[in-house]
Design a protein around this motif. Structure first.
Motif, PDB file in Angstrom:
ATOM      1  N   GLY A   1       0.882  -1.245  -0.028  1.00 30.29           N
ATOM      2  CA  GLY A   1      -0.084   0.029  -0.069  1.00 30.29           C
ATOM      3  C   GLY A   1       0.771   1.220   0.084  1.00 30.29           C
ATOM      4  N   ALA A   2       1.899   1.370   0.782  1.00 30.75           N
ATOM      5  CA  ALA A   2       2.803   2.433   0.829  1.00 30.75           C
ATOM      6  C   ALA A   2       3.491   2.777  -0.606  1.00 30.75           C
ATOM      7  CB  ALA A   2       3.832   2.178   1.962  1.00 30.75           C
ATOM      8  N   VAL A   3       4.130   1.428  -0.962  1.00 32.60           N
ATOM      9  CA  VAL A   3       4.757   1.631  -2.365  1.00 32.60           C
ATOM     10  C   VAL A   3       3.733   2.135  -3.305  1.00 32.60           C
ATOM     11  CG1 VAL A   3       5.729   0.212  -4.022  1.00 32.60           C
ATOM     12  CG2 VAL A   3       6.576  -0.069  -1.803  1.00 32.60           C
ATOM     13  N   PHE A   4       2.424   1.663  -3.436  1.00 23.92           N
ATOM     14  CA  PHE A   4       1.348   2.083  -4.271  1.00 23.92           C
ATOM     15  C   PHE A   4       1.391   3.680  -4.129  1.00 23.92           C
ATOM     16  CE2 PHE A   4      -1.665  -0.763  -6.359  1.00 23.92           C
ATOM     17  CZ  PHE A   4      -1.060  -1.979  -6.602  1.00 23.92           C
ATOM     18  N   VAL A   5       1.128   4.179  -3.046  1.00 23.63           N
ATOM     19  CA  VAL A   5       1.085   5.426  -2.786  1.00 23.63           C
ATOM     20  C   VAL A   5       2.306   6.324  -3.193  1.00 23.63           C
ATOM     21  CG1 VAL A   5       0.718   7.482  -1.094  1.00 23.63           C
ATOM     22  CG2 VAL A   5      -0.550   5.279  -1.021  1.00 23.63           C
TER      23      VAL A   5
ATOM     24  N   CYS B   1       4.092   6.412   4.145  1.00 26.64           N
ATOM     25  CA  CYS B   1       5.285   5.849   5.161  1.00 26.64           C
ATOM     26  C   CYS B   1       4.765   5.645   6.603  1.00 26.64           C
ATOM     27  CB  CYS B   1       6.372   6.490   4.797  1.00 26.64           C
ATOM     28  SG  CYS B   1       6.896   6.374   3.302  1.00 26.64           S
ATOM     29  N   LEU B   2       4.373   6.641   7.144  1.00 25.58           N
ATOM     30  CA  LEU B   2       3.640   6.470   8.511  1.00 25.58           C
ATOM     31  C   LEU B   2       2.788   5.450   8.960  1.00 25.58           C
ATOM     32  CD1 LEU B   2       3.418  10.402   9.663  1.00 25.58           C
ATOM     33  CD2 LEU B   2       5.248   8.833  10.274  1.00 25.58           C
ATOM     34  N   GLY B   3       1.886   5.470   7.906  1.00 24.23           N
ATOM     35  CA  GLY B   3       0.891   4.346   7.994  1.00 24.23           C
ATOM     36  C   GLY B   3       1.475   3.030   8.147  1.00 24.23           C
TER      37      GLY B   3
ATOM     38  N   SER C   1      -5.651   3.023  -4.264  1.00 22.33           N
ATOM     39  CA  SER C   1      -5.544   1.471  -4.103  1.00 22.33           C
ATOM     40  C   SER C   1      -4.838   1.535  -3.141  1.00 22.33           C
ATOM     41  CB  SER C   1      -4.946   0.761  -5.318  1.00 22.33           C
ATOM     42  OG  SER C   1      -6.012   0.771  -6.258  1.00 22.33           O
ATOM     43  N   GLY C   2      -3.680   1.991  -3.002  1.00 17.98           N
ATOM     44  CA  GLY C   2      -2.476   2.114  -1.914  1.00 17.98           C
ATOM     45  C   GLY C   2      -3.093   2.327  -0.648  1.00 17.98           C
ATOM     46  N   ALA C   3      -4.074   3.562  -0.672  1.00 16.43           N
ATOM     47  CA  ALA C   3      -4.677   3.893   0.677  1.00 16.43           C
ATOM     48  C   ALA C   3      -5.518   2.846   1.201  1.00 16.43           C
ATOM     49  CB  ALA C   3      -5.329   5.471   0.273  1.00 16.43           C
ATOM     50  N   VAL C   4      -6.316   2.150   0.220  1.00  8.44           N
ATOM     51  CA  VAL C   4      -7.191   1.109   0.518  1.00  8.44           C
ATOM     52  C   VAL C   4      -6.313   0.049   1.243  1.00  8.44           C
ATOM     53  CG1 VAL C   4      -8.820  -0.811  -0.170  1.00  8.44           C
ATOM     54  CG2 VAL C   4      -9.187   1.574  -0.947  1.00  8.44           C
ATOM     55  N   LEU C   5      -5.285  -0.305   0.697  1.00 13.07           N
ATOM     56  CA  LEU C   5      -4.316  -1.476   1.333  1.00 13.07           C
ATOM     57  C   LEU C   5      -3.990  -0.933   2.738  1.00 13.07           C
ATOM     58  CD1 LEU C   5      -2.430  -2.676  -1.831  1.00 13.07           C
ATOM     59  CD2 LEU C   5      -4.084  -4.042  -0.356  1.00 13.07           C
TER      60      LEU C   5
ATOM     61  N   VAL D   1       1.627  15.769  -3.004  1.00  9.51           N
ATOM     62  CA  VAL D   1       2.290  14.646  -3.338  1.00  9.51           C
ATOM     63  C   VAL D   1       3.151  14.326  -2.031  1.00  9.51           C
ATOM     64  CG1 VAL D   1       4.324  13.643  -4.560  1.00  9.51           C
ATOM     65  CG2 VAL D   1       2.444  14.785  -5.644  1.00  9.51           C
ATOM     66  N   ASN D   2       3.895  15.297  -1.404  1.00 14.09           N
ATOM     67  CA  ASN D   2       4.881  14.931  -0.348  1.00 14.09           C
ATOM     68  C   ASN D   2       3.815  14.544   0.935  1.00 14.09           C
ATOM     69  OD1 ASN D   2       7.068  15.532  -1.684  1.00 14.09           O
ATOM     70  ND2 ASN D   2       7.190  17.590  -1.269  1.00 14.09           N
ATOM     71  N   LEU D   3       2.652  15.133   1.251  1.00 13.59           N
ATOM     72  CA  LEU D   3       2.140  14.701   2.327  1.00 13.59           C
ATOM     73  C   LEU D   3       1.663  13.420   2.199  1.00 13.59           C
ATOM     74  CD1 LEU D   3      -0.163  18.117   2.874  1.00 13.59           C
ATOM     75  CD2 LEU D   3       1.676  17.282   4.277  1.00 13.59           C
ATOM     76  N   LEU D   4       0.921  12.821   0.910  1.00  8.39           N
ATOM     77  CA  LEU D   4       0.530  11.489   0.863  1.00  8.39           C
ATOM     78  C   LEU D   4       1.697  10.560   0.958  1.00  8.39           C
ATOM     79  CD1 LEU D   4      -1.670  12.111  -2.399  1.00  8.39           C
ATOM     80  CD2 LEU D   4      -2.579  11.325  -0.080  1.00  8.39           C
ATOM     81  N   ARG D   5       2.841  11.125   0.585  1.00  9.96           N
ATOM     82  CA  ARG D   5       3.949   9.970   0.797  1.00  9.96           C
ATOM     83  C   ARG D   5       4.257   9.736   2.082  1.00  9.96           C
ATOM     84  NH1 ARG D   5       7.570  11.796  -4.783  1.00  9.96           N
ATOM     85  NH2 ARG D   5       6.415  10.861  -6.044  1.00  9.96           N
ATOM     86  N   VAL D   6       4.247  10.875   2.778  1.00 12.16           N
ATOM     87  CA  VAL D   6       4.794  10.630   4.329  1.00 12.16           C
ATOM     88  C   VAL D   6       3.563  10.076   4.951  1.00 12.16           C
ATOM     89  CG1 VAL D   6       5.050  12.281   6.459  1.00 12.16           C
ATOM     90  CG2 VAL D   6       6.025  12.951   4.454  1.00 12.16           C
ATOM     91  N   ALA D   7       2.361  10.327   4.756  1.00 14.03           N
ATOM     92  CA  ALA D   7       1.294   9.623   5.460  1.00 14.03           C
ATOM     93  C   ALA D   7       1.197   8.096   5.240  1.00 14.03           C
ATOM     94  CB  ALA D   7      -0.065  10.394   4.899  1.00 14.03           C
TER      95      ALA D   7
END
Length: 170
Positions: A8-12, A33-35, A151-155, A25-31
């Motif tokens: 999921g993190a890789v997809f995002v 990785c934190l997830g 899809s990454g967010a769903v995973l 983009v940066n906020l999504l990537r950080v979120a």
């Protein structure tokens, strides 16, 4: 749980790009990785408490699982070759991956006797199908967002929810 969080993190991380602005983009990537990091932490917490952080246990990875994963690999790589042969835009690949991964969860639900994993499977399949339609319609800029980031967010959401349920179980 761990596999879902990592993928999921890789997809995002890989698919968060234009048309989104740089800050988003940066906020999504950080979120993402934190997830994923939170799922790893919950996995260790569950292991320390002696709870199964992976659900059904030993039988999860039996013959049925191996057949599904083998079929998934064939469909993934074969489908990407077909997409290239019919000259689909490269962005269609992420949509195909999301679709096949979603179907793999749907097929695994009865094998693992866990209907809960069919839900993200259906959502991923729909997001993958939507991305394939977008790619075919020429709206390729949106495919990574729809089929990759969502899809990454769903995973990730599923992995976090499962991890939280496991850690907080009485």
């Amino acid at each position: 749980m761990l596999i879902g969080a990592i993928f999921g993190a890789v997809f995002v991380v890989v698919n968060a790009q234009s048309p989104l602005n740089g800050l988003t983009v940066n906020l999504l990537r950080v979120a993402a990785c934190l997830g994923a990091a939170s799922v790893v932490a919950m996995w260790f917490a569950a292991a320390r408490k002696g709870r199964s952080a992976e659900g059904a246990g030993q039988n999860m990875f039996g013959k049925g699982y191996l057949v599904v994963v083998a079929a998934e690999a064939i469909l993934l790589f074969g489908g990407i070759r077909v997409l290239a042969a019919v000259e689909s835009p490269e962005q269609a690949n992420v949509a195909w991956v999301a679709f096949v991964v979603g179907v793999h969860f749907i097929v695994l639900a009865p094998i693992w006797q866990d209907r809960g994993i069919a839900v993200p499977g259906v959502v991923l399949s729909l997001l993958g199908a939507a991305g394939l339609v977008l790619a075919a319609a020429g709206a390729v800029t949106w495919v990574p967002l729809v089929s990759g980031v969502l899809s990454g967010a769903v995973l990730l959401t599923g992995a976090v929810a499962f991890g939280w349920r496991t850690v907080t179980a009485a």
